[in-house]
Design a protein around this motif. Sequence first.
Motif, mmCIF file in Angstrom:
data_model
loop_
_atom_site.group_PDB
_atom_site.id
_atom_site.type_symbol
_atom_site.label_atom_id
_atom_site.label_comp_id
_atom_site.label_asym_id
_atom_site.label_seq_id
_atom_site.Cartn_x
_atom_site.Cartn_y
_atom_site.Cartn_z
ATOM 1 N N SER A 9 0.819 -1.212 0.000
ATOM 2 C CA SER A 9 0.000 0.000 0.000
ATOM 3 C C SER A 9 0.851 1.261 0.000
ATOM 4 N N VAL A 124 -9.288 5.352 -11.954
ATOM 5 C CA VAL A 124 -9.380 3.902 -12.108
ATOM 6 C C VAL A 124 -8.601 3.444 -13.342
ATOM 7 N N PHE A 164 -4.584 2.803 -3.899
ATOM 8 C CA PHE A 164 -5.417 1.916 -3.108
ATOM 9 C C PHE A 164 -6.504 1.226 -3.917
ATOM 10 N N VAL A 165 -6.676 1.622 -5.158
ATOM 11 C CA VAL A 165 -7.643 0.931 -6.006
ATOM 12 C C VAL A 165 -7.262 -0.532 -6.134
ATOM 13 N N TRP A 166 -5.944 -0.823 -6.075
ATOM 14 C CA TRP A 166 -5.538 -2.213 -6.266
ATOM 15 C C TRP A 166 -4.613 -2.730 -5.189
ATOM 16 N N TRP A 171 -11.490 -2.467 4.519
ATOM 17 C CA TRP A 171 -11.831 -1.074 4.741
ATOM 18 C C TRP A 171 -11.151 -0.642 6.041
ATOM 19 N N TYR A 173 -10.653 2.357 3.130
ATOM 20 C CA TYR A 173 -9.844 2.743 1.982
ATOM 21 C C TYR A 173 -9.544 4.231 2.071
ATOM 22 N N SER A 181 -17.220 2.213 -2.597
ATOM 23 C CA SER A 181 -16.379 1.049 -2.296
ATOM 24 C C SER A 181 -16.209 0.124 -3.496
ATOM 25 N N TYR A 184 -13.011 -0.155 -5.796
ATOM 26 C CA TYR A 184 -11.829 -0.907 -5.394
ATOM 27 C C TYR A 184 -11.892 -2.370 -5.834
ATOM 28 N N GLU A 185 -12.952 -2.742 -6.535
ATOM 29 C CA GLU A 185 -13.100 -4.123 -6.996
ATOM 30 C C GLU A 185 -12.864 -4.256 -8.495
ATOM 31 N N ASN A 189 -9.574 -7.450 -7.596
ATOM 32 C CA ASN A 189 -10.669 -7.786 -6.689
ATOM 33 C C ASN A 189 -10.222 -8.863 -5.707
#
Length: 488
Positions: A9, A124, A164-166, A171, A173, A181, A184-185, A189
């Motif tokens: 992260s 994204v 933090f998307v990946w 949580w 985030y 939320s 983030y998938e 995912n």
Amino acid sequence: MEVHCRLSSQCLFFLPSCPSERLEVLACLRQPRQQHMEVMKVFNDPIHGHIEFHPLLIRIIDTPQFQRLRYIKQLGGTYFVFPGASHNRFEHSLGVGHLAGCLVRTLKDRQPDLGITQRDILCVEIAGLCHDLGKEHLRWVVALGELTMMKMHGPYSKTGFICFVWSLEIWPYRGRPKEKSFLYEIVANKKNGIDVDKWDYFARDCHHLGISNNFDYKRLLVFTRVCEVENQKHICTRDKEVGNLYEMFHTRNCLHRRAYQHKTGNIIEIMITEAFQKADRFFEIKGSGGKVYRISTAMEDMEAYAKLTDCIYLGILHSSDENLKEAREILHRVERRELYKFLGETRPKSKKEIVKSNSLAESIANSKPKKDPPDVELKAENFIVDVVSMDYGMKEQNPIDNVHFYCKADPSKAVKITQEQVSSLLPRTFMEQVVRVYYKSQDPLIISAAKQYFVQWCMQNDFTKPQDGDVVAPHLIPMEEAWNNMTS
């Protein structure tokens, strides 16, 4: 050569040194809605056709750190087995960025109430584009500092959302409220493994490997929406697409069995790794300020790490340095196809997990056949034991158990679908281990003896009979009653 690893992260940012570059990047950030043809760049991709990217993404693509991905084979040693698999991480990264944009735009058009903004879309897309910069252990390096500027300017950047998307699994985030939320998938995912990263490499790898892809990601896009589950929004799929998702995970498993974990590709990667280890003390890589690093330490410096590509292989192969002779000879053996010989593969009958260790090779070397033992001496250091895990992406768990679906009758309500509701022909086990054994010799007599040792070892440890066991050790097979039972 790396196929897969978990991301951190933490992010590294580097400021642009030129003020004009700072202003240019800031101008891009202040105009995220600008979509005119003259500022968009089009790539002709063999998988997705003509794809477009925002000028900010082009700035990232045109950095040396991103261009480095051109020189890293997507499938590593698999290229030595499948001659069409010459594609690189560069084009895969473009594909993931494109699909990330496709999915988030689809959700925006289908559900305006989600409040997806153009800034969300851009972030994204960048996360998808740059996901393999992280996978190469280069945590979010962008030389001109575009992402630093994102962190410093604009509501979508100052909390580090893109990274933090990946990168996170739980949580809270950073960067977006809980209401978003589902963003983030998209790229990675962690809940069920259904993400655009896999959609691209399934399609791309199958195309270059010559393997059929039965999973239809375009259809899944049409039937994807966001539903609320336990006060949190998740990406859900139409109930009738459950079969398509099982095909997705089946495709993943097939790719691992037929390509990613190919017995020859694996031993080639083992030999290349061995060559790199032998070359490590002598292969110099210059980093920042002229400081010299080794292959194993280059990741400590951004400039040195950027030079870690498949070119290292060629550098050793074509070197005349006497210190690299041993490593060079291993790579010459790979080129000449003088590989360590495959003795066979087996599986543990119990569900106990096999842990790869040096003791496995020692155990095989000590498994001298009890009947008519061959008159040769075998050394433990010449046995190579490769323990391979095959699964649907979540070890023993069925990933579909973590997927939420919606029905036509009420698209806003999320439901679960069990295996029993789908088909009785679906797999009941979602993980297994395969133990493959090789020996460092080209001598037919030694290899014949080593195969007998391997068969004896399988008998002693309650493993399955090697497929060619009846041929390579016919005098040993009758000694194992379970192997001679047709129902075993």
